[in-house]
Design an enzyme around this catalytic site. Structure first.
Site, PDB file in Angstrom:
ATOM      1  N   ARG A  19      35.341  40.726  38.618  1.00 17.69           N
ATOM      2  CA  ARG A  19      34.928  39.336  38.672  1.00 17.69           C
ATOM      3  C   ARG A  19      34.802  38.855  40.113  1.00 17.69           C
ATOM      4  NH1 ARG A  19      38.423  34.317  36.573  1.00 17.69           N
ATOM      5  NH2 ARG A  19      37.223  32.718  37.635  1.00 17.69           N
ATOM      6  N   ARG A  79      32.057  35.350  33.523  1.00 20.23           N
ATOM      7  CA  ARG A  79      33.129  36.142  34.130  1.00 20.23           C
ATOM      8  C   ARG A  79      33.448  37.366  33.292  1.00 20.23           C
ATOM      9  NH1 ARG A  79      37.450  31.383  34.354  1.00 20.23           N
ATOM     10  NH2 ARG A  79      35.824  30.568  35.697  1.00 20.23           N
ATOM     11  N   ASP A 105      38.907  36.770  32.696  1.00 19.85           N
ATOM     12  CA  ASP A 105      39.676  35.633  33.178  1.00 19.85           C
ATOM     13  C   ASP A 105      41.067  35.773  32.569  1.00 19.85           C
ATOM     14  OD1 ASP A 105      40.143  33.150  34.418  1.00 19.85           O
ATOM     15  OD2 ASP A 105      39.754  32.090  32.539  1.00 19.85           O
ATOM     16  N   ASP A 156      44.761  33.874  32.302  1.00 20.76           N
ATOM     17  CA  ASP A 156      45.514  32.645  32.545  1.00 20.76           C
ATOM     18  C   ASP A 156      46.935  32.790  32.019  1.00 20.76           C
ATOM     19  OD1 ASP A 156      43.386  31.250  33.657  1.00 20.76           O
ATOM     20  OD2 ASP A 156      42.745  30.424  31.734  1.00 20.76           O
TER      21      ASP A 156
HETATM   22  P1  AMP Z   1      40.015  29.972  37.116  1.00 27.42           P
HETATM   23  O1  AMP Z   1      38.779  29.884  37.952  1.00 27.42           O
HETATM   24  O2  AMP Z   1      40.056  28.982  36.013  1.00 27.42           O
HETATM   25  O3  AMP Z   1      40.324  31.366  36.647  1.00 27.42           O
HETATM   26  O4  AMP Z   1      41.215  29.554  38.072  1.00 27.42           O
HETATM   27  C1  AMP Z   1      41.929  30.512  38.767  1.00 27.42           C
HETATM   28  C2  AMP Z   1      42.941  29.840  39.677  1.00 27.42           C
HETATM   29  O5  AMP Z   1      43.709  28.880  38.965  1.00 27.42           O
HETATM   30  C3  AMP Z   1      43.930  30.859  40.218  1.00 27.42           C
HETATM   31  O6  AMP Z   1      43.517  31.319  41.469  1.00 27.42           O
HETATM   32  C4  AMP Z   1      45.251  30.120  40.268  1.00 27.42           C
HETATM   33  O7  AMP Z   1      45.636  29.811  41.596  1.00 27.42           O
HETATM   34  C5  AMP Z   1      45.007  28.814  39.526  1.00 27.42           C
HETATM   35  N1  AMP Z   1      45.994  28.605  38.449  1.00 27.42           N
HETATM   36  C6  AMP Z   1      46.780  27.516  38.308  1.00 27.42           C
HETATM   37  N2  AMP Z   1      47.567  27.636  37.240  1.00 27.42           N
HETATM   38  C7  AMP Z   1      47.276  28.831  36.642  1.00 27.42           C
HETATM   39  C8  AMP Z   1      47.769  29.506  35.492  1.00 27.42           C
HETATM   40  N3  AMP Z   1      48.722  28.972  34.706  1.00 27.42           N
HETATM   41  N4  AMP Z   1      47.238  30.728  35.202  1.00 27.42           N
HETATM   42  C9  AMP Z   1      46.257  31.262  35.979  1.00 27.42           C
HETATM   43  N5  AMP Z   1      45.759  30.662  37.075  1.00 27.42           N
HETATM   44  C10 AMP Z   1      46.258  29.458  37.419  1.00 27.42           C
END
Ligand code: AMP
Length: 161
Positions: free
Chosen positions: A83, A92, A95, A97
């Site tokens: 990614r 993506r 991903d 989380d």
């Molecule tokens: P995304 O683009 O939605 O994948 O956001 C990724 C970014 O969200 C990462 O680089 C993290 O710093 C931030 N982030 C904040 N909280 C979380 C979480 N609970 N899990 C994963 N990423 C998080």
């Protein structure tokens, strides 16, 4: 060792199933033990609707890693699966989380746990409630099944595998 760490996996680019499988394999190699896996669900892309549908799944793992170290490892795995972080909410390969880290509540610059959008998204709550209906959200004080029943999101989520 923290038990009951829940991670949401999503992919809407390339070979989506194999991206999910590769991520799970990397997590078991580098992060910890996988205790539970939900079914895989398909959902229209959330937020930005002019892109392909996502496959999503939730896993429960246990790990020795601290939350920030876990996040770093997950970001490394995302990068290794290809990614490129370009467009916000764009397509993506993978991903990852962190939804819950046991009962911990964390709000740092890089990491928010519980993930702030859990209660707003059926694509998260459906796989989560499948494997953890009774797990209680440490801030909202409701279990995942209650959160699902109260969620007003209307995006259709269908079982894929
Ligand atoms: P995304 O683009 O939605 O994948 O956001 C990724 C970014 O969200 C990462 O680089 C993290 O710093 C931030 N982030 C904040 N909280 C979380 C979480 N609970 N899990 C994963 N990423 C998080």
């Amino acid at each position: 060792m923290t038990e009951s760490i829940y991670i949401l996996l999503g992919s809407n680019k390339g070979d989506r199933l194999s991206n999910l499988e590769r991520a799970i394999q990397q997590i078991s190699l580098h992060v910890g033990i996988i205790n539970q896996k939900s079914s895989i669900y398909e959902t229209a892309a959330w937020g930005k609707t002019d892109q392909s549908a996502f496959l999503n799944s939730v896993i429960r793992i246990k790990s020795k890693l601290l939350p920030e170290a876990l996040l770093d490892k997950l970001l490394e795995i995302e990068r290794s699966i290809g990614r490129l972080r370009t467009e916000r909410w764009g397509p993506r390969e993978i991903d990852l989380d962190i939804l819950f880290f046991g009962d911990l509540v964390i709000k740092s610059e890089h990491l928010q746990v519980p993930h702030p959008a859990i209660q707003n998204r059926r694509f998260t709550l459906i796989p989560l409630a499948e494997i953890a209906p009774n797990f209680v959200h440490p801030m909202l004080q409701k279990n995942c099944l209650q959160l699902l029943n109260e969620c007003t999101d209307t995006l259709e989520v269908t079982k894929f595998l």
